[in-house]
Design a protein around this motif. Structure first.
Motif, short mmCIF file in Angstrom:
data_model
loop_
_atom_site.label_atom_id
_atom_site.label_comp_id
_atom_site.label_asym_id
_atom_site.label_seq_id
_atom_site.Cartn_x
_atom_site.Cartn_y
_atom_site.Cartn_z
N LYS A 136 106.95 5.51 75.93
CA LYS A 136 105.84 5.36 74.99
C LYS A 136 105.37 6.69 74.40
N LEU A 137 105.98 7.79 74.85
CA LEU A 137 105.55 9.11 74.40
C LEU A 137 106.50 9.66 73.35
N ASP A 138 105.97 10.48 72.47
CA ASP A 138 106.78 11.18 71.48
C ASP A 138 107.01 12.61 71.95
N PHE A 139 108.25 13.03 71.98
CA PHE A 139 108.60 14.36 72.48
C PHE A 139 108.96 15.30 71.33
N PRO A 140 108.62 16.58 71.45
CA PRO A 140 107.89 17.20 72.54
C PRO A 140 106.47 16.64 72.64
N PHE A 141 106.06 16.34 73.86
CA PHE A 141 104.74 15.78 74.11
C PHE A 141 103.80 16.90 74.50
N ARG A 142 102.67 16.97 73.81
CA ARG A 142 101.69 18.03 74.02
C ARG A 142 100.41 17.42 74.55
N ARG A 143 100.01 17.84 75.74
CA ARG A 143 98.81 17.24 76.33
C ARG A 143 97.90 18.32 76.91
N TYR A 144 96.59 17.96 76.95
CA TYR A 144 95.67 18.77 77.72
C TYR A 144 94.88 17.86 78.65
N GLN A 145 94.51 18.42 79.80
CA GLN A 145 93.69 17.72 80.79
C GLN A 145 92.62 18.68 81.30
N ILE A 146 91.42 18.18 81.46
CA ILE A 146 90.34 18.94 82.09
C ILE A 146 89.74 18.03 83.15
N GLN A 147 90.09 18.28 84.41
CA GLN A 147 89.73 17.38 85.50
C GLN A 147 89.50 18.15 86.79
N PRO A 148 88.79 17.52 87.74
CA PRO A 148 88.68 18.12 89.08
C PRO A 148 90.00 17.98 89.84
N VAL A 149 90.25 18.94 90.73
CA VAL A 149 91.36 18.86 91.68
C VAL A 149 90.81 19.26 93.05
N TRP A 150 91.58 18.98 94.08
CA TRP A 150 91.12 19.22 95.45
C TRP A 150 92.19 19.98 96.22
N ARG A 151 91.76 21.01 96.92
CA ARG A 151 92.72 21.84 97.65
C ARG A 151 92.09 22.29 98.97
N GLY A 152 92.75 22.01 100.07
CA GLY A 152 92.20 22.30 101.39
C GLY A 152 92.47 23.71 101.85
N GLU A 153 91.90 24.69 101.17
CA GLU A 153 92.06 26.07 101.59
C GLU A 153 90.72 26.67 101.98
N ARG A 154 90.74 27.85 102.56
CA ARG A 154 89.51 28.48 103.03
C ARG A 154 88.66 28.88 101.84
N PRO A 155 87.42 28.37 101.76
CA PRO A 155 86.57 28.70 100.61
C PRO A 155 86.21 30.19 100.60
N GLN A 156 86.22 30.76 99.41
CA GLN A 156 85.79 32.13 99.19
C GLN A 156 85.48 32.27 97.71
N GLU A 157 84.97 33.42 97.30
CA GLU A 157 84.62 33.57 95.89
C GLU A 157 85.85 33.32 95.02
N GLY A 158 85.71 32.40 94.07
CA GLY A 158 86.81 32.08 93.18
C GLY A 158 87.77 31.04 93.71
N ARG A 159 87.62 30.64 94.98
CA ARG A 159 88.51 29.63 95.55
C ARG A 159 87.66 28.54 96.21
N TYR A 160 87.90 27.29 95.81
CA TYR A 160 87.06 26.19 96.26
C TYR A 160 87.91 25.01 96.67
N ARG A 161 87.30 24.09 97.38
CA ARG A 161 88.01 22.89 97.81
C ARG A 161 87.98 21.80 96.74
N GLN A 162 86.99 21.83 95.90
CA GLN A 162 86.97 20.97 94.71
C GLN A 162 86.64 21.86 93.53
N PHE A 163 87.45 21.79 92.50
CA PHE A 163 87.22 22.65 91.34
C PHE A 163 87.83 22.01 90.10
#
Length: 459
Positions: A103-130
């Motif tokens: 259903k897509l036309d190639f080259p397909f160009r997309r953008y996404q702006i969404q939260p993601v989750w990463r289980g790493e140690r929180p510190q400045e600039g690094r978060y578990r949800q961002f």
């Protein structure tokens, strides 16, 4: 109920901070759309086998499971086993392309702006949800290298807009770019016994001293001292133009893959050079490799001037085999901006503030409760003309209503007169003039909250 304790690594914003984030997201979305990228949103969860097959470690993935789920095979929830929250937007996008390729036309160009989750140690600039903002261009079976330069140009445009004084007013961004073909070809031409291990160790130069990386190259990658010297010499090459090509060739290493990488990187740098400015610039940096194993050519990393401690706030690259259905391969190139990684430290330091806490331009004063319908009618008329406003919650003295507006940063207060006319007061200047809700218009700079950098002295 006692006062809750904040969860580390899951940042939340006050309304005035959220205003800043919304303006940043809107600026990014508008810029991506100006370049013809379509917006998509993918689900928050993916099968674990998909999340773990592209170079991420299992300790970073949050598993999704019902509280009452049973582990035995007879559980009616067994079909939900093996799900995890996505740790980036690239792996979900690869799955999305495979599912919707017809259903897509190639080259397909997309953008996404969404939260993601990463289980790493929180510190400045690094978060578990961002929040991340990604752009990608994907082809079917082939994708021209000029799209690598296009991705870089789009992000340079977006970063340049964010850095403008009327938005974030940041000192500037440095988009660093390299090509894995270049460095892999160089290491192979040098005779390195394990090219991937050399690449992994050299990529540590942003964390370790060159002397320590040299020691590791000899001890763990099996290089001679001279070979390790050559690797560090290559990693030390930086340029804002294609002069790096001659500097690499002067090191005396030859390999077909090296030449291919040099050609691709030089073409990208030349294509992006016209966008270099005081606030954004692109630099060939032959020390970066990126840790994820699906990158096959161009790689990007970005530093925020004055905030180098945050590390790379925008990264990505070329991947020629991230998605394949057995018949077709879908090569692509993309880059991801860590929206939270940039904003949260700046907001926490007070480096950015919004000039008001609410969208409202006008507070409509209420003389008494009997006149509230008239006040609401004025507010309705203003809203019909896209002027954000609210009425005061009670019929307090006008001085109290003005102070209410001041606390919220609302610049204008509207007073209803007994004869049905109205007057609007700019509470910043004290100027008060007659006004008609069907024609009155605030200055354009007051229509929406503005971001200021008054808090920079708190850094």
């Amino acid at each position: 109920m006692s006062k809750p304790t904040p969860l580390s690594g899951f940042p939340e914003f006050l309304p005035e901070q959220r205003i800043i984030e919304q303006q940043v997201v809107a600026t990014l979305a508008r810029t991506f759309e100006l370049h013809g990228f379509a917006n998509i949103e993918t689900r928050a969860v993916e099968p674990l086998d998909q999340l773990l097959r592209k170079g991420e470690t299992s300790k970073e993935v949050y598993v999704l499971r019902r509280l009452q789920a049973r582990d035995d095979e007879h559980s009616d929830t067994s079909k939900d086993k093996g799900l995890g929250l996505h740790f980036d937007l690239t792996v979900p996008f690869a799955r999305y392309v495979l599912e919707n390729a017809g259903k897509l036309d190639f080259p397909f160009r997309r953008y996404q702006i969404q939260p993601v989750w990463r289980g790493e140690r929180p510190q400045e600039g690094r978060y578990r949800q961002f929040t991340q903002a990604d752009i990608d261009i994907v082809g079917r079976d082939s994708l021209s290298p000029h799209h690598d330069a296009e991705i870089a140009r789009v992000m340079l445009d977006a970063l340049g807009r964010l850095a403008q004084p009327d938005l974030l007013g940041l000192p500037g961004f440095r988009l660093q770019v390299n090509n894995r073909k270049l460095i892999q070809g160089f290491y192979a031409g040098l005779g390195a016994p394990d090219v991937d291990e050399v690449m992994r160790l050299v990529d540590k130069l942003d964390k370790l001293a060159p002397e320590e990386v040299h020691r590791l190259l000899v001890a763990e990658a099996g290089l001679t001292g001279d070979q390790a010297d050559a690797c560090l010499a290559l990693a030390g090459i930086h340029a804002t133009d294609d002069s790096f090509v001659d500097r690499v060739r002067a090191l005396g290493v030859s390999h077909d893959l090296l030449e291919e990488g040099l050609e691709e990187l030089a073409g990208l740098i030349r294509a992006c050079a016209p966008l270099n400015s005081e606030r954004v610039r692109i630099v060939a940096d032959l020390s970066i490799a990126r840790g994820l194993d699906y990158y096959t050519g161009t790689v990007f990393e970005t530093r925020l001037d004055g905030y180098e401690s945050l590390g790379s706030i925008c990264s990505g690259g070329r991947y020629d085999a991230l998605a394949s259905d057995g018949r077709n391969t879908y090569p692509g190139v993309g880059i991801s901006l860590g929206v939270s990684r940039v904003l949260v430290p700046l907001l926490q330091r007070g480096a950015l503030v919004a000039d008001r806490k609410v969208p409202s331009v006008v507070l409509v004063a209420v003389t008494d409760e009997e006149s509230r319908p008239a006040a609401e009618a004025i507010a309705t008329a203003l809203r019909a003309r896209d002027i954000a406003c609210e009425t005061h919650p009670d019929a307090a003295k006008f001085g109290k209503q003005i102070r209410h507006a001041e606390r919220r940063g609302i610049p204008y207060v509207w007073f209803c007169q007994q004869d049905g006319s109205g007057e609007v007061k700019d509470i910043r200047s004290g100027n008060q003039v007659p006004a008609d809700p069907d024609t009155w218009q605030p200055p354009s700079q007051d229509l929406h909250p503005r971001i200021t950098t008054e808090g920079k002295q708190h850094q």
